[in-house]
Enzyme design. Structure first.
Site, PDB file in Angstrom:
ATOM      1  N   GLU A  14      27.574  17.257 -53.276  1.00 57.10           N
ATOM      2  CA  GLU A  14      28.693  18.037 -52.756  1.00 57.10           C
ATOM      3  C   GLU A  14      28.308  19.495 -52.544  1.00 57.10           C
ATOM      4  O   GLU A  14      28.858  20.163 -51.662  1.00 57.10           O
ATOM      5  CB  GLU A  14      29.883  17.923 -53.703  1.00 57.10           C
ATOM      6  CG  GLU A  14      31.202  18.367 -53.101  1.00 57.10           C
ATOM      7  CD  GLU A  14      31.697  17.475 -51.976  1.00 57.10           C
ATOM      8  OE1 GLU A  14      32.617  17.905 -51.253  1.00 57.10           O
ATOM      9  OE2 GLU A  14      31.152  16.352 -51.788  1.00 57.10           O
TER      10      GLU A  14
ATOM     11  N   HIS B  59      25.942  16.154 -46.540  1.00 61.12           N
ATOM     12  CA  HIS B  59      25.556  14.979 -47.332  1.00 61.12           C
ATOM     13  C   HIS B  59      24.389  14.245 -46.682  1.00 61.12           C
ATOM     14  O   HIS B  59      23.412  13.869 -47.360  1.00 61.12           O
ATOM     15  CB  HIS B  59      26.742  14.012 -47.444  1.00 61.12           C
ATOM     16  CG  HIS B  59      27.819  14.436 -48.378  1.00 61.12           C
ATOM     17  ND1 HIS B  59      27.592  14.676 -49.715  1.00 61.12           N
ATOM     18  CD2 HIS B  59      29.143  14.641 -48.178  1.00 61.12           C
ATOM     19  CE1 HIS B  59      28.732  15.017 -50.292  1.00 61.12           C
ATOM     20  NE2 HIS B  59      29.686  15.009 -49.381  1.00 61.12           N
TER      21      HIS B  59
ATOM     22  N   HIS C 167      30.670  18.939 -42.878  1.00 62.68           N
ATOM     23  CA  HIS C 167      30.653  18.567 -44.292  1.00 62.68           C
ATOM     24  C   HIS C 167      29.805  17.311 -44.512  1.00 62.68           C
ATOM     25  O   HIS C 167      28.924  17.289 -45.385  1.00 62.68           O
ATOM     26  CB  HIS C 167      32.093  18.323 -44.759  1.00 62.68           C
ATOM     27  CG  HIS C 167      32.223  17.909 -46.185  1.00 62.68           C
ATOM     28  ND1 HIS C 167      32.545  18.794 -47.192  1.00 62.68           N
ATOM     29  CD2 HIS C 167      32.071  16.704 -46.797  1.00 62.68           C
ATOM     30  CE1 HIS C 167      32.586  18.164 -48.346  1.00 62.68           C
ATOM     31  NE2 HIS C 167      32.303  16.892 -48.132  1.00 62.68           N
ATOM     32  N   GLU C 168      30.075  16.282 -43.724  1.00 63.93           N
ATOM     33  CA  GLU C 168      29.336  15.025 -43.902  1.00 63.93           C
ATOM     34  C   GLU C 168      27.869  15.180 -43.504  1.00 63.93           C
ATOM     35  O   GLU C 168      27.002  14.501 -44.069  1.00 63.93           O
ATOM     36  CB  GLU C 168      29.996  13.895 -43.122  1.00 63.93           C
ATOM     37  CG  GLU C 168      31.425  13.573 -43.551  1.00 63.93           C
ATOM     38  CD  GLU C 168      31.567  13.291 -45.043  1.00 63.93           C
ATOM     39  OE1 GLU C 168      30.592  12.824 -45.662  1.00 63.93           O
ATOM     40  OE2 GLU C 168      32.660  13.544 -45.589  1.00 63.93           O
TER      41      GLU C 168
END
Length: 489
Positions: free
Chosen positions: A284, A258, A254-255
């Site tokens: 996001e 980003h 997920h990170e």
């Protein structure tokens, strides 16, 4: 130098100082000694004051009045500088410093309160944060909607009313899907203990498999996973749980979504207003499509199953199909960051309504825990068992990020649109993912979304990339198809 050149030189230096401020925040979450918090609060307040002064310098207004954009990118630079100048000028400098000082202090108090399950220890400073953010919102709104003014910081040109309408469309289909799935037998769950050092080693491998450039980044541990920085220095954090390696692995992926956004922005925009993600919703969309549509796909989990067998040996799940089901289990739980795809947006809707009520003055901080617990029981059908699973679980309110939460759900909506287009654009996607190869998918996202940085408005960049006006239907269709197949509905 021309007015435009002078303005851009000033903007680049301001952006460099802002990166330094961000590094202070990264350090506070990862390596700073706990006893340093009071001093860090003063350091954060000092640099916030410097940044506020630069952003409200009357000379910026003079340059804006005289500057002529040389091209499309220059026009977008002026647009973003003007938006920042107008917003920042409405906020008094002493309020900006007070917000930085108070939120830096509140962050440490929240972490301690969360660790000790002590809501009462956190509420006094949260009252200060809420009061300061309401004051800021009133200054920004200038008679308009206070919450919309705060939301503008994270998702420009979007209103709470528009978001509420989107949520009203999403909620019935999500609730129906959740009810149907939870009535089915639960897949086999992951059990056992998984060495945390081995988790971190594999998480770094996963980060690289999604294109994270470790020469310009690093992976560390924090209470709450996050990504920090842009351009040539983009850092991520994850967390480990010996009983739940998926928490570590999917927080990392997920990170990385980003971080990849920030790393892949056109270097011509480095340390300028265009040299960062255009909105938190678009940001996001990248983290969620990396984590879910790609990382939790049947193809990629088949590859991950093999990597976990190499790292941990036989961990009790016999084959790739069972592993895919385990990764995508729809389950009862409290924690937003650990929620499955079906229920995640329901967590956001809860927070959206509560924080709007806090900012409107319809809900007091003293009543927040009870309001959270009542709403959670109504939405999810069971009681919150402890504060760290309830109103203390997220860092966002301690650091004053009111208006931020709804962008998580917008990111899911945007990701649904992008994934629909991506599947058409990359016909060999499943074959690639089954080999742990994401280059074609992440390259498409880098080209269609990430490289543009702040060049286009949020909804425009999604529409350009996906070929459709953003809406929740592609996401809802994807969720219904995936989980109906998984659970035999």
């Amino acid at each position: 130098m021309s007015a435009f050149e002078q303005l851009m030189a000033h903007a680049r230096e301001t952006a460099a100082l802002d990166q330094i401020a961000g590094r202070l925040g990264w350090d506070q979450e990862t390596m700073m000694p706990r006893g340093a918090a009071p001093q860090r609060a003063e350091e954060s307040a000092a640099i916030a004051g410097v940044l506020h002064a630069r952003r409200t310098d009357p000379q910026v207004g003079d340059w804006l009045a005289a500057a002529a954009a040389p091209d499309e990118a220059g026009a977008a630079q002026l647009r973003e500088i003007r938006r920042s100048f107008d917003r920042t000028a409405r906020v008094p400098a002493d309020l900006a410093r007070a917000l930085a000082r108070t939120t830096a202090r509140a962050q440490g108090i929240w972490a301690e309160a969360r660790a000790t399950e002590d809501v009462a220890a956190f509420l006094p400073v949260l009252k200060e944060v809420v009061a300061l953010r309401r004051e800021e919102g009133q200054a920004l709104a200038q008679g308009g909607d206070l919450y919309d003014a705060l939301l503008e910081e994270y998702e420009p040109a979007t209103s709470a009313a528009q978001i509420a309408e989107t949520f009203d469309t999403m909620r019935p289909r999500l609730v129906a899907l959740r009810s149907a799935v939870l009535d089915r037998p639960m897949p086999q769950r992951l059990e056992g203990q998984f060495d945390e050092n081995a988790q971190m080693k594999l998480s770094r491998q996963l980060a690289r498999s999604f294109g994270y450039d470790m020469a310009h980044g690093r992976v560390d541990k924090a209470v709450h996973p996050f990504s920090s920085g842009s351009g040539l220095d983009v850092r991520i954090t994850t967390r480990t749980n010996p009983a739940d390696p998926f928490n570590c692995f999917y927080s990392t992926i997920h990170e990385v979504g980003h971080a990849a956004y920030e790393q892949n922005i056109d270097r011509a925009y480095l340390l300028t207003p265009l040299g960062r993600g255009v909105s938190m919703g678009v940001h996001e969309s990248q983290s969620r499509i990396y984590e879910n549509q790609l990382g939790r796909s049947r193809a990629y989990t088949g590859w991950l199953f093999g990597q976990m067998r190499e790292a941990f040996g036989d961990f009790g799940i016999a084959d790739q199909d069972a592993f895919y089901a385990a990764v995508n289990t729809v389950h009862r739980g409290y924690i937003r960051t650990e929620a499955d795809e079906v229920q995640y947006n329901l967590h956001i809707m809860l927070r959206f309504d509560l924080e709007r009520a806090l900012m409107a003055g319809d809900l007091t901080v003293d009543d927040l825990e009870a309001a959270w617990n009542d709403r959670f029981a109504a939405d999810f059908g069971y009681q919150v068992d402890k504060p760290s699973n309830g109103c203390l679980q997220d860092v966002h309110w301690s650091v004053g990020l009111f208006g931020y939460f709804p962008t998580y759900a917008l990111g899911n909506v945007y990701a649904g649109c992008l994934y629909q287009a991506l599947r058409q654009a990359v016909p060999g996607l499943e074959t690639d993912l089954a080999q742990g190869e994401t280059t074609a998918a992440t390259g498409w996202l880098a080209d269609r979304v990430q490289r543009h940085g702040g060049l286009y408005a949020p909804r425009e960049v999604i529409a350009r990339a996906s070929g459709m006006e953003p809406g929740p239907e592609p996401l809802l269709d994807y969720l219904e198809a995936k989980f109906s197949a998984l659970y035999g509905l």
